[in-house]
Write a protein that holds these residues in place. Structure first.
Motif, PDB file in Angstrom:
ATOM      1  N   HIS A  49       0.825  -1.208   0.000  1.00 55.87           N
ATOM      2  CA  HIS A  49       0.000   0.000   0.000  1.00 55.87           C
ATOM      3  C   HIS A  49       0.863   1.263   0.000  1.00 55.87           C
ATOM      4  O   HIS A  49       0.608   2.216  -0.742  1.00 55.87           O
ATOM      5  N   GLY A  50       1.936   1.264   0.801  1.00 59.84           N
ATOM      6  CA  GLY A  50       2.796   2.441   0.874  1.00 59.84           C
ATOM      7  C   GLY A  50       3.476   2.725  -0.447  1.00 59.84           C
ATOM      8  O   GLY A  50       3.543   3.865  -0.893  1.00 59.84           O
ATOM      9  N   ASN A  51       3.974   1.655  -1.111  1.00 62.13           N
ATOM     10  CA  ASN A  51       4.611   1.835  -2.406  1.00 62.13           C
ATOM     11  C   ASN A  51       3.634   2.365  -3.441  1.00 62.13           C
ATOM     12  O   ASN A  51       3.973   3.202  -4.267  1.00 62.13           O
ATOM     13  N   GLU A  52       2.403   1.843  -3.396  1.00 61.64           N
ATOM     14  CA  GLU A  52       1.403   2.291  -4.361  1.00 61.64           C
ATOM     15  C   GLU A  52       1.111   3.777  -4.190  1.00 61.64           C
ATOM     16  O   GLU A  52       0.981   4.517  -5.170  1.00 61.64           O
ATOM     17  N   GLN A  53       1.035   4.229  -2.947  1.00 58.69           N
ATOM     18  CA  GLN A  53       0.807   5.650  -2.683  1.00 58.69           C
ATOM     19  C   GLN A  53       1.950   6.498  -3.224  1.00 58.69           C
ATOM     20  O   GLN A  53       1.727   7.548  -3.838  1.00 58.69           O
ATOM     21  N   HIS A  54       3.182   6.040  -2.999  1.00 59.22           N
ATOM     22  CA  HIS A  54       4.331   6.799  -3.466  1.00 59.22           C
ATOM     23  C   HIS A  54       4.426   6.796  -4.991  1.00 59.22           C
ATOM     24  O   HIS A  54       4.772   7.809  -5.594  1.00 59.22           O
ATOM     25  N   LEU A  55       4.119   5.661  -5.589  1.00 65.24           N
ATOM     26  CA  LEU A  55       4.092   5.606  -7.054  1.00 65.24           C
ATOM     27  C   LEU A  55       3.077   6.594  -7.622  1.00 65.24           C
ATOM     28  O   LEU A  55       3.351   7.309  -8.578  1.00 65.24           O
ATOM     29  N   GLN A  56       1.891   6.602  -6.994  1.00 65.26           N
ATOM     30  CA  GLN A  56       0.838   7.497  -7.459  1.00 65.26           C
ATOM     31  C   GLN A  56       1.273   8.952  -7.338  1.00 65.26           C
ATOM     32  O   GLN A  56       1.104   9.754  -8.267  1.00 65.26           O
ATOM     33  N   ALA A  57       1.858   9.297  -6.187  1.00 68.33           N
ATOM     34  CA  ALA A  57       2.300  10.680  -5.963  1.00 68.33           C
ATOM     35  C   ALA A  57       3.421  11.059  -6.933  1.00 68.33           C
ATOM     36  O   ALA A  57       3.451  12.169  -7.475  1.00 68.33           O
ATOM     37  N   PHE A  58       4.332  10.114  -7.165  1.00 70.14           N
ATOM     38  CA  PHE A  58       5.457  10.346  -8.073  1.00 70.14           C
ATOM     39  C   PHE A  58       4.953  10.582  -9.497  1.00 70.14           C
ATOM     40  O   PHE A  58       5.394  11.506 -10.199  1.00 70.14           O
ATOM     41  N   LEU A  59       3.993   9.741  -9.922  1.00 72.54           N
ATOM     42  CA  LEU A  59       3.432   9.865 -11.268  1.00 72.54           C
ATOM     43  C   LEU A  59       2.711  11.200 -11.433  1.00 72.54           C
ATOM     44  O   LEU A  59       2.862  11.886 -12.446  1.00 72.54           O
ATOM     45  N   GLU A  60       1.908  11.570 -10.424  1.00 78.85           N
ATOM     46  CA  GLU A  60       1.166  12.835 -10.499  1.00 78.85           C
ATOM     47  C   GLU A  60       2.116  14.020 -10.580  1.00 78.85           C
ATOM     48  O   GLU A  60       1.888  14.969 -11.336  1.00 78.85           O
ATOM     49  N   LEU A  61       3.187  13.982  -9.799  1.00 75.68           N
ATOM     50  CA  LEU A  61       4.161  15.071  -9.833  1.00 75.68           C
ATOM     51  C   LEU A  61       4.819  15.155 -11.209  1.00 75.68           C
ATOM     52  O   LEU A  61       4.993  16.256 -11.763  1.00 75.68           O
ATOM     53  N   ALA A  62       5.183  14.003 -11.775  1.00 77.15           N
ATOM     54  CA  ALA A  62       5.818  13.992 -13.099  1.00 77.15           C
ATOM     55  C   ALA A  62       4.928  14.657 -14.130  1.00 77.15           C
ATOM     56  O   ALA A  62       5.386  15.499 -14.916  1.00 77.15           O
ATOM     57  N   PHE A  63       3.635  14.338 -14.110  1.00 79.78           N
ATOM     58  CA  PHE A  63       2.756  14.880 -15.145  1.00 79.78           C
ATOM     59  C   PHE A  63       2.281  16.290 -14.851  1.00 79.78           C
ATOM     60  O   PHE A  63       1.880  17.007 -15.767  1.00 79.78           O
ATOM     61  N   THR A  64       2.366  16.708 -13.617  1.00 73.40           N
ATOM     62  CA  THR A  64       2.158  18.137 -13.340  1.00 73.40           C
ATOM     63  C   THR A  64       3.316  18.942 -13.929  1.00 73.40           C
ATOM     64  O   THR A  64       3.121  20.001 -14.524  1.00 73.40           O
TER      65      THR A  64
END
Length: 314
Positions: A273-288
């Motif tokens: 769960h923690g990795n999934e949250q970080h992946l999601q945040a990382f992806l969102e930051l990249a596309f912002t």
């Protein structure tokens, strides 16, 4: 030496404002001996117009940057690297030690590095990738806000990041970097770089500012996220653009299949769960960072803060 020294001194006087680091002078023979006459086995990195060699000079390991570009642009490459790196005091920017002015194209001597971009494309843990992204973000933020006028790097990509023996990332190659002129908001000039990595407004106008660096950094985040170069990411999805790849990556995260595309280690057999949250945040930051409109992109200082928060929580 007189000609090169004159050009360098004039540029330093104009740009350094008396705050440059001491630059040591080395002879041709010293650098030949240090690199075993620039032996191929000592090559660390080859880039546009330069080769970086590993050497042993005055009882210390060093990196030696030799240029091969001639013609009108010959001064730009070495001059920018000396002028900008001589002002840098940051652990994530490759430190300049000195140079040799005796050759037609001066040769530069930097601190020692061990690896060229290897952690980007090795199966590192996600938290290690977040740490690399955070440290490079700190270095770019330093360029944008740490001087009387912002410095734009203009070519942020994985090939311009090296690592020391402790895997500390070092930003290097300031060949295309520029101060934003006083009273201006952009650097204006010929468009340079790989088109898929460049901000759309820069492609259209030739104007480059800090938000264009942010766009470059967004591509870097995608490469760190997946452990693949951009062209390999796009090729994996076939006929996919930089922007449409977001939805495809999201599908892989949602279906716990991210291991199929990412060269990245996770705890256990899949995403916790923690990795999934970080992946999601990382992806969102990249596309912002990769937003079409520069107004929708964050500043680098905000990017660095978000990555710091991710790193602390990972």
């Amino acid at each position: 030496m007189l000609e090169n020294g004159k050009v360098l001194l004039e540029k330093l006087i104009v740009t350094c404002n008396g705050k440059s680091n001491p630059i040591r002078g080395f002879s041709i023979e010293e650098l030949k001996t240090a690199t075993n006459n620039y032996a191929q086995k000592n090559i660390i990195s080859i880039g546009g117009g330069y080769t970086l060699f590993r050497g042993f000079l005055q009882n210390r390991q060093v990196s030696i940057m030799k240029f091969r570009v001639r013609g009108p642009s010959k001064h730009c490459l070495w001059l920018n690297n000396v002028v900008f790196t001589s002002q840098m005091r940051h652990k994530n920017i490759l430190k300049l030690i000195g140079c040799c002015l005796e050759t037609q194209l001066p040769i530069l001597v930097f601190e020692d590095v061990k690896y060229r971009t290897s952690p980007f494309f090795e199966p590192l843990l996600l938290r290690h990738r977040i740490k690399i992204a955070m440290e490079i973000a700190n270095a770019v933020t330093y360029l944008h806000i740490g001087f009387s006028r912002p410095i734009v790097f203009r070519d942020i990509n994985s090939s311009h990041i090296l690592f020391d023996e402790d895997y500390v990332p070092k930003l290097f190659n300031f060949s295309l970097s520029e101060f934003i002129p006083e009273g201006e908001t952009h650097v204006r000039g010929i468009v340079v770089g790989t088109s898929a990595h460049l901000a759309p407004e820069y492609l259209y106008t030739g104007d480059f500012n800090e938000k264009c660096d942010v766009y470059n950094f967004g591509v870097l985040l995608l490469e760190l996220l997946t452990g693949k170069r951009l062209h390999d990411i796009l090729a994996h999805f076939e006929f996919c653009s930089v922007h449409s790849v977001k939805d495809r990556l999201q599908e892989y995260i949602d279906n716990n299949r991210f291991n199929e595309i990412a060269n990245c280690k996770f705890a256990g057999d899949g995403l916790c769960h923690g990795n999934e949250q970080h992946l999601q945040a990382f992806l969102e930051l990249a596309f912002t960072c990769l937003s079409d409109s520069e107004e929708d992109r964050p500043n680098m200082i905000d990017v660095a803060k978000q990555l710091r928060q991710m790193h602390q929580s990972s």
